[in-house]
Enzyme design. Structure first.
Site, PDB file in Angstrom:
ATOM      1  N   ASP A   1       0.852  -1.192   0.000  1.00 61.56           N
ATOM      2  CA  ASP A   1       0.000   0.000   0.000  1.00 61.56           C
ATOM      3  C   ASP A   1       0.899   1.258   0.000  1.00 61.56           C
ATOM      4  O   ASP A   1       2.105   1.162   0.284  1.00 61.56           O
ATOM      5  CB  ASP A   1      -0.891  -0.051   1.254  1.00 61.56           C
ATOM      6  CG  ASP A   1      -2.109   0.848   1.153  1.00 61.56           C
ATOM      7  OD1 ASP A   1      -2.422   1.314   0.048  1.00 61.56           O
ATOM      8  OD2 ASP A   1      -2.762   1.081   2.202  1.00 61.56           O
ATOM      9  N   HIS A   2       0.287   2.431  -0.275  1.00 60.37           N
ATOM     10  CA  HIS A   2       0.998   3.728  -0.300  1.00 60.37           C
ATOM     11  C   HIS A   2       2.499   3.691  -0.017  1.00 60.37           C
ATOM     12  O   HIS A   2       2.909   3.615   1.145  1.00 60.37           O
ATOM     13  CB  HIS A   2       0.421   4.671   0.756  1.00 60.37           C
ATOM     14  CG  HIS A   2      -0.979   5.062   0.508  1.00 60.37           C
ATOM     15  ND1 HIS A   2      -1.316   6.121  -0.286  1.00 60.37           N
ATOM     16  CD2 HIS A   2      -2.143   4.523   0.938  1.00 60.37           C
ATOM     17  CE1 HIS A   2      -2.631   6.226  -0.329  1.00 60.37           C
ATOM     18  NE2 HIS A   2      -3.159   5.270   0.403  1.00 60.37           N
TER      19      HIS A   2
ATOM     20  N   HIS B   1      -8.482   8.863   4.837  1.00 69.72           N
ATOM     21  CA  HIS B   1      -8.030   7.758   5.691  1.00 69.72           C
ATOM     22  C   HIS B   1      -8.401   8.047   7.142  1.00 69.72           C
ATOM     23  O   HIS B   1      -8.287   9.180   7.585  1.00 69.72           O
ATOM     24  CB  HIS B   1      -6.512   7.601   5.591  1.00 69.72           C
ATOM     25  CG  HIS B   1      -6.023   7.251   4.220  1.00 69.72           C
ATOM     26  ND1 HIS B   1      -5.140   8.022   3.537  1.00 69.72           N
ATOM     27  CD2 HIS B   1      -6.320   6.206   3.412  1.00 69.72           C
ATOM     28  CE1 HIS B   1      -4.882   7.461   2.351  1.00 69.72           C
ATOM     29  NE2 HIS B   1      -5.594   6.369   2.250  1.00 69.72           N
TER      30      HIS B   1
ATOM     31  N   GLY C   1      -9.658   4.977   1.765  1.00 74.81           N
ATOM     32  CA  GLY C   1     -10.450   5.528   2.870  1.00 74.81           C
ATOM     33  C   GLY C   1     -11.817   4.886   2.946  1.00 74.81           C
ATOM     34  O   GLY C   1     -12.829   5.547   3.171  1.00 74.81           O
TER      35      GLY C   1
ATOM     36  N   ASN D   1     -10.145  -0.271  -0.635  1.00 73.96           N
ATOM     37  CA  ASN D   1      -9.170  -0.415   0.448  1.00 73.96           C
ATOM     38  C   ASN D   1      -9.836  -0.310   1.811  1.00 73.96           C
ATOM     39  O   ASN D   1     -10.548   0.666   2.075  1.00 73.96           O
ATOM     40  CB  ASN D   1      -8.127   0.700   0.356  1.00 73.96           C
ATOM     41  CG  ASN D   1      -7.142   0.492  -0.759  1.00 73.96           C
ATOM     42  OD1 ASN D   1      -7.376  -0.299  -1.682  1.00 73.96           O
ATOM     43  ND2 ASN D   1      -6.033   1.195  -0.684  1.00 73.96           N
TER      44      ASN D   1
ATOM     45  N   THR E   1      -8.579   0.949   8.370  1.00 70.05           N
ATOM     46  CA  THR E   1      -8.925   1.370   9.736  1.00 70.05           C
ATOM     47  C   THR E   1      -9.825   0.333  10.433  1.00 70.05           C
ATOM     48  O   THR E   1      -9.645   0.036  11.616  1.00 70.05           O
ATOM     49  CB  THR E   1      -9.615   2.747   9.697  1.00 70.05           C
ATOM     50  OG1 THR E   1      -8.742   3.657   9.013  1.00 70.05           O
ATOM     51  CG2 THR E   1      -9.885   3.277  11.082  1.00 70.05           C
TER      52      THR E   1
END
Ligand SMILES: [Zn+2]
Length: 284
Positions: free
Chosen positions: A82-83, A180, A209, A230, A233
């Site tokens: 990811d990122h 996010h 997010g 995605n 959290t």
């Protein structure tokens, strides 16, 4: 041979009008929960790790867990980073066996973002590794961006099209108003822009997010072209709440395997619910 890259699963999702869930795992237990939920629902799935998680465990232990659990699964599993802003980390993941990576150079100006993304595609493509890139700024809710400011962070449709026509991507993440973290109110999503970018680029889009969006928002984004959703959290919360709540209910008991079992069940139930909502159940 259950470990694959994202290309075919996202293409099929795009054609079929559903989305593949991309879940940020934290450890062996959360990885196991995601793979088991996907296998039980016959759904393709993307397991992703943040750079922080990769740095916490190291490349080798993570890829060994992936190999053990995803390699034996009856459904296709993509192993995605990811990122990531750091080309060295991307290179290491590619060398260790990740099948997909995200280059996030979205904080850079257009030309620099494009140049860095191209560099990653050049590294990844010969090895059959898929690449996701980002444009605009997908902020954190904690950044407390006002709606007017938020507008400035969104991906511009014209620029997004130009970007995607100049580099060969497998998945594109335009900032469309999601954030996010945990939303305080209903986020303002630029559906029209999402639709235009999906239509004009023809690429499967990634919805970042995802945690906290309503079922209706998820379904609308998916119907407009988001083929990858995605979820991060939600797993952080389930990871801690599953463990802690078991302890609260059994205060005298110090048997961590029971806490871990409760944590696993909590994680798996949340992931299963998402997979059904995204429409990917039964498609593998
Ligand atoms: Zn993200």
């Amino acid at each position: 041979m259950a470990v694959v890259n994202m290309r075919e699963m996202l293409h099929e999702a795009q054609q079929g009008g559903y989305a593949v869930g991309a879940f940020n795992i934290l450890d062996y237990n959360s990885l196991r929960a995601v793979v088991d939920a996907a296998a039980e629902l016959a759904a393709p799935v993307i397991i992703q790790t943040s750079v922080k998680t990769v740095q916490f465990w190291g490349y080798k232990p993570l890829i060994q867990w992936y190999g053990q659990l995803a390699g034996g699964a009856a459904v296709p599993v993509a192993i995605h980073l990811d990122h990531c802003k750091d080309l060295k980390v991307i290179r290491n993941c590619i060398d260790h066996g990740w099948t997909s990576v995200m280059i996030d150079a979205s904080s850079k100006p257009f030309a620099e973002n494009l140049a860095l993304t191209r560099q990653v595609v050049e590294m990844a493509a010969p090895k059959g590794i898929t690449v996701e890139a980002e444009m605009g700024a997908i902020v954190g809710v904690e950044d407390d961006i006002h709606v007017k400011e938020q507008e400035a962070h969104l991906a511009d449709a014209e620029e997004a099209c130009r970007f995607c026509s100049e580099v060969s991507l497998d998945c594109f993440a335009p900032a469309i108003g999601t954030a996010h973290g945990v939303y305080k109110g209903e986020p303002k999503i630029a559906f029209d822009r999402l639709e235009e970018i999906a239509r004009r680029t023809g690429l499967p889009l990634a919805l970042h997010g995802g945690t906290g969006l309503s079922d209706e928002v998820f379904q609308r984004c998916i119907s407009l072209g988001c083929a990858k959703v995605n979820i991060s959290t939600q797993l952080k919360y389930a990871h801690i709440d599953g463990f802690v709540e078991y302890h609260r209910e059994h205060e005298a008991e110090y048997n961590p395997l029971k806490n871990l079992a409760a944590q696993y069940e909590r994680l798996k139930a949340g992931v299963a619910k998402d997979i059904v909502l995204f429409g990917s159940a039964g498609t593998a």
